[in-house]
Scaffold this motif. Structure first.
Motif, mmCIF file in Angstrom:
data_model
loop_
_atom_site.group_PDB
_atom_site.id
_atom_site.type_symbol
_atom_site.label_atom_id
_atom_site.label_comp_id
_atom_site.label_asym_id
_atom_site.label_seq_id
_atom_site.Cartn_x
_atom_site.Cartn_y
_atom_site.Cartn_z
ATOM 1 N N PHE A 11 0.927 -1.241 -0.123
ATOM 2 C CA PHE A 11 -0.142 -0.416 -0.163
ATOM 3 C C PHE A 11 0.849 1.620 -0.396
ATOM 4 O O PHE A 11 0.265 2.336 -0.872
ATOM 5 N N PHE A 12 1.620 1.329 0.799
ATOM 6 C CA PHE A 12 2.735 2.032 0.772
ATOM 7 C C PHE A 12 3.329 2.706 -0.095
ATOM 8 O O PHE A 12 3.478 4.143 -0.584
ATOM 9 N N CYS A 13 4.376 1.822 -0.467
ATOM 10 C CA CYS A 13 4.566 1.461 -2.137
ATOM 11 C C CYS A 13 3.988 2.093 -3.034
ATOM 12 O O CYS A 13 4.240 3.157 -3.845
ATOM 13 N N GLY A 14 2.963 2.053 -3.516
ATOM 14 C CA GLY A 14 1.767 2.518 -4.310
ATOM 15 C C GLY A 14 1.504 3.987 -4.447
ATOM 16 O O GLY A 14 0.766 4.590 -4.618
ATOM 17 N N ILE A 15 1.585 4.144 -2.695
ATOM 18 C CA ILE A 15 1.471 5.812 -2.424
ATOM 19 C C ILE A 15 2.620 6.324 -2.862
ATOM 20 O O ILE A 15 2.610 7.683 -3.318
ATOM 21 N N TRP A 16 3.657 5.883 -2.283
ATOM 22 C CA TRP A 16 5.257 6.554 -2.741
ATOM 23 C C TRP A 16 4.771 6.996 -4.418
ATOM 24 O O TRP A 16 5.805 8.188 -4.692
ATOM 25 N N VAL A 17 4.718 5.340 -4.872
ATOM 26 C CA VAL A 17 4.684 6.122 -6.190
ATOM 27 C C VAL A 17 3.527 6.937 -7.171
ATOM 28 O O VAL A 17 3.927 7.947 -8.089
ATOM 29 N N SER A 19 2.965 9.725 -5.257
ATOM 30 C CA SER A 19 2.563 11.222 -4.735
ATOM 31 C C SER A 19 4.126 11.498 -5.641
ATOM 32 O O SER A 19 4.874 12.609 -5.971
ATOM 33 N N SER A 20 5.275 10.465 -5.771
ATOM 34 C CA SER A 20 6.656 10.898 -6.404
ATOM 35 C C SER A 20 6.397 10.965 -8.386
ATOM 36 O O SER A 20 7.638 11.731 -8.478
ATOM 37 N N ASN A 21 5.776 10.137 -8.778
ATOM 38 C CA ASN A 21 5.288 10.699 -10.414
ATOM 39 C C ASN A 21 4.862 11.446 -11.384
ATOM 40 O O ASN A 21 3.348 10.866 -10.958
ATOM 41 N N ARG A 22 4.785 12.151 -11.503
ATOM 42 C CA ARG A 22 4.319 13.301 -11.661
ATOM 43 C C ARG A 22 4.019 13.320 -13.553
ATOM 44 O O ARG A 22 3.576 14.642 -14.212
ATOM 45 N N LYS A 23 4.945 12.771 -14.138
ATOM 46 C CA LYS A 23 4.610 13.489 -15.581
ATOM 47 C C LYS A 23 4.047 12.715 -16.477
ATOM 48 O O LYS A 23 3.334 12.932 -17.486
ATOM 49 N N HIS A 24 3.326 11.129 -15.684
ATOM 50 C CA HIS A 24 2.263 10.731 -17.480
ATOM 51 C C HIS A 24 1.856 10.365 -16.493
ATOM 52 O O HIS A 24 1.418 10.617 -15.453
ATOM 53 N N LEU A 25 -0.093 9.915 -16.710
ATOM 54 C CA LEU A 25 -1.301 10.207 -16.445
ATOM 55 C C LEU A 25 -1.237 8.916 -16.347
ATOM 56 O O LEU A 25 -1.136 7.863 -15.739
#
Length: 95
Positions: A11-17, A19-25
């Motif tokens: 769950f927290f790995c999914g939240i980390w990805v 929140s950190s990746n903002r380039k591609h939809l």
């Protein structure tokens, strides 16, 4: 004992990805689906451990499928309108 630790880690790995990746939809939508699947596993094992009905898990899966279909339709409409799924190429004033 290790299963709740694995589920919380996913769950927290999914939240980390998310929140950190903002380039591609598309990568944002995939991380949201990963979060939904980890929440489903947490809820499923919680309901199984207390011998509750699993009807709510089917309702949750129905809503998560609707959320995924809505995200994919937004992705397709953005690609048809702009030609890519980069967030940096969109201007909010033009929308």
């Amino acid at each position: 004992m290790l299963m709740p630790l694995y589920m919380c880690t996913t769950f927290f790995c999914g939240i980390w990805v998310f929140s950190s990746n903002r380039k591609h939809l598309l990568s944002t939508l995939l991380s949201l689906e990963f979060i939904v699947l980890s929440l489903y596993l947490i809820m499923y094992f919680y309901l199984i451990s207390f011998n509750y009905e699993l009807y709510f898990s089917m309702v949750f899966l129905t809503f998560s499928v609707c959320e995924g279909a809505l995200g994919l339709s937004i992705l397709v409409s953005m690609i048809r309108s702009y030609g890519n799924d980069f967030f940096n190429s969109y201007s909010m004033l033009q929308c």
